[in-house]
Design an enzyme around this catalytic site. Structure first.
Site, PDB file in Angstrom:
ATOM      1  N   LYS A 181      12.074  24.626  91.193  1.00  0.00           N
ATOM      2  CA  LYS A 181      13.081  23.705  90.649  1.00  0.00           C
ATOM      3  C   LYS A 181      14.466  24.327  90.768  1.00  0.00           C
ATOM      4  O   LYS A 181      14.749  25.336  90.136  1.00  0.00           O
ATOM      5  CB  LYS A 181      12.821  23.377  89.184  1.00  0.00           C
ATOM      6  CG  LYS A 181      13.750  22.253  88.736  1.00  0.00           C
ATOM      7  CD  LYS A 181      13.927  22.170  87.238  1.00  0.00           C
ATOM      8  CE  LYS A 181      15.052  23.007  86.697  1.00  0.00           C
ATOM      9  NZ  LYS A 181      16.406  22.593  87.080  1.00  0.00           N
ATOM     10  N   GLY A 233      17.954  32.993  85.045  1.00  0.00           N
ATOM     11  CA  GLY A 233      18.886  32.145  84.296  1.00  0.00           C
ATOM     12  C   GLY A 233      19.305  32.839  83.025  1.00  0.00           C
ATOM     13  O   GLY A 233      19.359  34.079  82.960  1.00  0.00           O
ATOM     14  N   SER A 234      19.590  32.049  82.010  1.00  0.00           N
ATOM     15  CA  SER A 234      20.140  32.617  80.780  1.00  0.00           C
ATOM     16  C   SER A 234      19.050  33.315  79.952  1.00  0.00           C
ATOM     17  O   SER A 234      17.870  32.952  80.022  1.00  0.00           O
ATOM     18  CB  SER A 234      20.774  31.513  79.934  1.00  0.00           C
ATOM     19  OG  SER A 234      19.803  30.548  79.608  1.00  0.00           O
ATOM     20  N   THR A 235      19.469  34.277  79.164  1.00  0.00           N
ATOM     21  CA  THR A 235      18.537  35.002  78.293  1.00  0.00           C
ATOM     22  C   THR A 235      17.908  34.043  77.284  1.00  0.00           C
ATOM     23  O   THR A 235      16.722  34.140  76.962  1.00  0.00           O
ATOM     24  CB  THR A 235      19.273  36.160  77.596  1.00  0.00           C
ATOM     25  OG1 THR A 235      19.675  37.083  78.618  1.00  0.00           O
ATOM     26  CG2 THR A 235      18.402  36.887  76.591  1.00  0.00           C
ATOM     27  N   GLU A 236      18.714  33.071  76.852  1.00  0.00           N
ATOM     28  CA  GLU A 236      18.227  32.103  75.863  1.00  0.00           C
ATOM     29  C   GLU A 236      17.013  31.330  76.413  1.00  0.00           C
ATOM     30  O   GLU A 236      15.965  31.237  75.751  1.00  0.00           O
ATOM     31  CB  GLU A 236      19.391  31.151  75.598  1.00  0.00           C
ATOM     32  CG  GLU A 236      19.225  30.232  74.476  1.00  0.00           C
ATOM     33  CD  GLU A 236      20.330  29.159  74.526  1.00  0.00           C
ATOM     34  OE1 GLU A 236      21.316  29.310  75.270  1.00  0.00           O
ATOM     35  OE2 GLU A 236      20.147  28.161  73.833  1.00  0.00           O
ATOM     36  N   GLY A 238      15.227  32.165  79.028  1.00  0.00           N
ATOM     37  CA  GLY A 238      14.197  33.164  79.341  1.00  0.00           C
ATOM     38  C   GLY A 238      13.321  33.443  78.129  1.00  0.00           C
ATOM     39  O   GLY A 238      12.095  33.550  78.221  1.00  0.00           O
ATOM     40  N   GLU A 255      14.550  37.212  85.184  1.00  0.00           N
ATOM     41  CA  GLU A 255      15.790  37.885  85.564  1.00  0.00           C
ATOM     42  C   GLU A 255      16.900  37.160  84.819  1.00  0.00           C
ATOM     43  O   GLU A 255      17.206  36.013  85.118  1.00  0.00           O
ATOM     44  CB  GLU A 255      15.959  37.815  87.084  1.00  0.00           C
ATOM     45  CG  GLU A 255      16.891  38.863  87.617  1.00  0.00           C
ATOM     46  CD  GLU A 255      18.280  38.321  87.795  1.00  0.00           C
ATOM     47  OE1 GLU A 255      19.069  38.432  86.818  1.00  0.00           O
ATOM     48  OE2 GLU A 255      18.579  37.798  88.858  1.00  0.00           O
ATOM     49  N   CYS A 289      25.046  37.475  87.602  1.00  0.00           N
ATOM     50  CA  CYS A 289      24.387  38.073  86.437  1.00  0.00           C
ATOM     51  C   CYS A 289      24.679  39.572  86.339  1.00  0.00           C
ATOM     52  O   CYS A 289      24.744  40.121  85.257  1.00  0.00           O
ATOM     53  CB  CYS A 289      22.894  37.812  86.474  1.00  0.00           C
ATOM     54  SG  CYS A 289      22.186  38.121  88.087  1.00  0.00           S
ATOM     55  N   GLU A 386      27.877  37.508  77.655  1.00  0.00           N
ATOM     56  CA  GLU A 386      28.055  37.224  79.080  1.00  0.00           C
ATOM     57  C   GLU A 386      28.981  36.015  79.212  1.00  0.00           C
ATOM     58  O   GLU A 386      28.669  34.932  78.723  1.00  0.00           O
ATOM     59  CB  GLU A 386      26.690  36.917  79.708  1.00  0.00           C
ATOM     60  CG  GLU A 386      26.752  36.716  81.201  1.00  0.00           C
ATOM     61  CD  GLU A 386      25.375  36.510  81.832  1.00  0.00           C
ATOM     62  OE1 GLU A 386      24.597  35.686  81.321  1.00  0.00           O
ATOM     63  OE2 GLU A 386      25.089  37.162  82.849  1.00  0.00           O
TER      64      GLU A 386
HETATM   65  P1  NDP Z   1      19.920  28.080  82.192  1.00  0.00           P
HETATM   66  O1  NDP Z   1      19.164  29.300  81.853  1.00  0.00           O
HETATM   67  O2  NDP Z   1      19.873  26.919  81.255  1.00  0.00           O
HETATM   68  O3  NDP Z   1      19.476  27.521  83.638  1.00  0.00           O
HETATM   69  C1  NDP Z   1      18.714  28.202  84.591  1.00  0.00           C
HETATM   70  C2  NDP Z   1      17.622  27.289  85.145  1.00  0.00           C
HETATM   71  O4  NDP Z   1      16.635  27.008  84.160  1.00  0.00           O
HETATM   72  C3  NDP Z   1      18.130  25.925  85.599  1.00  0.00           C
HETATM   73  O5  NDP Z   1      17.394  25.489  86.717  1.00  0.00           O
HETATM   74  C4  NDP Z   1      17.850  25.085  84.375  1.00  0.00           C
HETATM   75  O6  NDP Z   1      17.842  23.716  84.645  1.00  0.00           O
HETATM   76  C5  NDP Z   1      16.496  25.597  83.964  1.00  0.00           C
HETATM   77  N1  NDP Z   1      16.124  25.369  82.575  1.00  0.00           N
HETATM   78  C6  NDP Z   1      16.920  25.032  81.514  1.00  0.00           C
HETATM   79  N2  NDP Z   1      16.187  24.933  80.382  1.00  0.00           N
HETATM   80  C7  NDP Z   1      14.900  25.208  80.724  1.00  0.00           C
HETATM   81  C8  NDP Z   1      13.662  25.288  79.991  1.00  0.00           C
HETATM   82  N3  NDP Z   1      13.615  25.076  78.674  1.00  0.00           N
HETATM   83  N4  NDP Z   1      12.539  25.623  80.659  1.00  0.00           N
HETATM   84  C9  NDP Z   1      12.567  25.875  81.993  1.00  0.00           C
HETATM   85  N5  NDP Z   1      13.700  25.808  82.733  1.00  0.00           N
HETATM   86  C10 NDP Z   1      14.859  25.489  82.110  1.00  0.00           C
HETATM   87  O7  NDP Z   1      21.389  28.489  82.450  1.00  0.00           O
HETATM   88  P2  NDP Z   1      22.679  27.522  82.414  1.00  0.00           P
HETATM   89  O8  NDP Z   1      22.841  26.918  83.718  1.00  0.00           O
HETATM   90  O9  NDP Z   1      22.625  26.602  81.236  1.00  0.00           O
HETATM   91  O10 NDP Z   1      23.815  28.574  82.143  1.00  0.00           O
HETATM   92  C11 NDP Z   1      24.032  29.030  80.802  1.00  0.00           C
HETATM   93  C12 NDP Z   1      24.467  30.465  80.796  1.00  0.00           C
HETATM   94  O11 NDP Z   1      23.422  31.273  81.300  1.00  0.00           O
HETATM   95  C13 NDP Z   1      25.641  30.768  81.704  1.00  0.00           C
HETATM   96  O12 NDP Z   1      26.843  30.504  81.073  1.00  0.00           O
HETATM   97  C14 NDP Z   1      25.425  32.217  81.989  1.00  0.00           C
HETATM   98  O13 NDP Z   1      25.978  32.984  80.955  1.00  0.00           O
HETATM   99  C15 NDP Z   1      23.933  32.372  81.992  1.00  0.00           C
HETATM  100  N6  NDP Z   1      23.353  32.370  83.338  1.00  0.00           N
HETATM  101  C16 NDP Z   1      22.872  33.528  83.808  1.00  0.00           C
HETATM  102  C17 NDP Z   1      22.340  33.576  85.087  1.00  0.00           C
HETATM  103  C18 NDP Z   1      21.807  34.838  85.640  1.00  0.00           C
HETATM  104  O14 NDP Z   1      21.561  34.912  86.837  1.00  0.00           O
HETATM  105  N7  NDP Z   1      21.568  35.831  84.834  1.00  0.00           N
HETATM  106  C19 NDP Z   1      22.308  32.418  85.957  1.00  0.00           C
HETATM  107  C20 NDP Z   1      22.792  31.214  85.334  1.00  0.00           C
HETATM  108  C21 NDP Z   1      23.290  31.227  84.078  1.00  0.00           C
HETATM  109  P3  NDP Z   1      19.288  22.980  84.546  1.00  0.00           P
HETATM  110  O15 NDP Z   1      20.117  23.488  85.634  1.00  0.00           O
HETATM  111  O16 NDP Z   1      18.990  21.549  84.716  1.00  0.00           O
HETATM  112  O17 NDP Z   1      19.830  23.280  83.181  1.00  0.00           O
END
Ligand code: NDP
Length: 475
Positions: A181, A233-236, A238, A255, A289, A386
């Protein structure tokens, strides 16, 4: 600053379909629900295309397709799987210009970056893991390492195609099948990759791409037919995923975020360090990240370094991401821009001093100027959270021990950079920094042969290199 004539890359090379379905079992299929979402160019707010929103039933279809393809794909000799991966890598190279323009349109990153960094690395990952496909028995994970099954992979928007490559290439090399996805705001290169899978004659169901938002991601990672979950993606989010997978048989790699220290000692070549700082935090608008978002500079050279850094920032060009002279592109979304603004305002409110070069901002689109905060305390939010934007927090230190203490004073541990001419000091620092990657007199340098991953709240598991295979093998 020199005035450069505009040098825009033509977008004629991309032909964006106005509407996209889901890529399941080697076919474009319509989702069961009616919902569709628009993806926009963040530099202009122009709508680029509409994409399907996969619901639970669509995710189920994709997982079933991947499960059906698994016995054939996993039983195929590694050398045969490698042929597909080499073919994909070559098609990516052939279509690199088109993919770079598409990535820039959908993400907002400068074409110079998508063309010179992202796309070469994407192809390199497929070439690299193609090379492993028939050598898994020699990777150090036993004589007969087995694939896991169906991998559910969820990726973010900052390096859309590169994160896809990091996830899909090792999964397929090891004999797994995939449902991926992409992020909500950057689906287009993943959909173009689906076309590449067809062009490469990849057997149906080996790669499936489902577009959608967080709910689609949640449906994928929680699907009982998924054997392995890989998330960036985000720690939250994760944390949410780790919680929902606890107690299941699924293997998980995460990651997540970072708040890396870029540490400059007084003996460092300062001009080079300035370039490294710029690359560390302003590359990809700071949407990285492992970005060097905390500059730790030795007090004795802090004034000199900051003056040189500000001079250099005055030469950065912000604007049209398709212009080949552009250094700083657009912020990926209105939500991300709001988050960067909120944290920057918190920095000022907590007493740090904010500085940006004179920098005209385009009227449309999402933009944030390169920003430096000085007088930052470790307790400030801009030193702890971050920001994921072009914002640098500057702190100082006096001794190497203090630098280590401050660098490690974060819940994250993804990366760090050290600038010094002394090899012994470099090694002393590297052995004490709690970070998955430590760069020496450079920053943000990536290579498919090198493992990447975090400590602490930056996640677990490694991607890249021989280590990256482990996440996709039953070892
Ligand atoms: P998210 O962690 O929400 O998004 C990463 C991916 O996970 C996207 O494909 C997202 O879909 C998907 N996702 C969201 N919620 C869920 C869930 N409950 N279960 C499974 N998959 C999910 O990051 P954001 O895009 O909201 O960014 C928020 C913050 O996260 C940024 O401001 C940044 O600080 C951090 N971030 C860190 C990254 C890294 O590489 N370490 C990369 C991206 C963000 P969708 O896009 O539709 O929300």
């Amino acid at each position: 600053m020199f005035e450069y004539a505009p040098a825009p890359e033509s977008r004629d090379i991309v032909d964006i379909r106005p509407s996209h379905g889901l890529f399941i079992n080697g076919e474009w299929v319509e989702p069961q629900g009616e919902e569709r979402h628009k993806t926009v160019n963040p530099a202009t707010e122009e709508v680029l295309a509409e994409v399907a929103w996969a619901g639970e039933a669509d995710v189920d279809r994709a997982v079933q397709a991947a499960a059906k393809a698994f016995p054939v794909w996993s039983a195929m000799p590694g050398a045969e799987r490698a042929k597909y991966l080499f073919r994909i890598a070559r098609i990516i190279q052939e279509r690199a210009r088109e993919l770079a323009v598409l990535e820039t349109l959908d993400n907002g990153k400068p074409i110079r970056e998508s063309r010179d960094v992202d796309l070469p690395l994407v192809a390199a990952h497929f070439f690299y893991y193609a090379g492993w496909a028939d050598k898994l028995a020699y990777a150090g994970f036993g004589e007969n390492p087995r694939p896991l099954g169906v991998a559910g992979q969820v990726i973010p928007w900052n390096f859309p195609l590169l994160m896809l490559a990091w996830k899909i290439a090792p999964a397929l090399a090891c004999g797994n099948t995939v449902v991926l996805k992409p992020a909500e705001t950057t689906p287009l290169t993943a959909l173009a990759f689906a076309d590449i899978c067809r062009q490469a004659d990849l057997p149906p169901g080996v790669v499936n791409i489902v577009t959608g938002a967080g709910e689609t991601g949640a449906a994928l990672v929680n699907h009982p037919g998924v054997d392995k979950v890989a998330f960036t993606g985000s720690t939250e989010v994760g944390r949410l995923i780790a919680r929902s997978l606890a107690g299941t048989r699924k293997k998980l790699t995460l990651e997540l975020g970072g708040k890396a220290a870029n540490i400059v000692f007084e003996d460092a070549p300062l001009d080079q360090a300035v370039e490294g700082i710029v690359n560390g935090i302003f590359f990809n608008q700071g949407h990285v990240c492992c970005a060097g978002s905390r500059l730790l500079v030795q007090e004795s050279v802090a004034a000199e370094l900051l003056e040189a850094l500000k001079r250099r920032l005055g030469t950065l060009r912000l604007g049209d991401p398709l212009d080949k002279n552009t250094d700083i592109g657009a912020i990926n979304s209105a939500e991300q821009l709001a988050k960067i603004r909120e944290l920057s305002e918190a920095g000022e409110a907590e007493g740090a001093e904010r500085w940006s070069p004179a920098c005209p901002i385009p009227d449309r689109g999402y933009w944030f100027p390169p920003t430096v905060f000085t007088g930052v305390a470790q307790s400030h939010r801009i030193a702890r959270e971050e920001i994921f934007g072009p914002v640098l927090s500057v702190l100082t230190f006096r001794t190497p021990a203090e630098a280590v203490e401050k660098a490690n004073n974060t819940p994250y541990g993804l990366s760090a950079g050290v600038w010094t001419e002394k090899g012994s000091r470099m090694l002393w620092m590297a052995s004490r920094l709690r970070a998955g990657v430590v760069w020496s007199n450079t920053f943000n340098r990536f290579d498919p042969t090198s493992p990447f991953g975090g400590y602490k709240e930056s996640g677990y598991g490694r991607e890249g290199g021989r280590h990256g295979l482990e996440a996709y093998l039953a070892v």
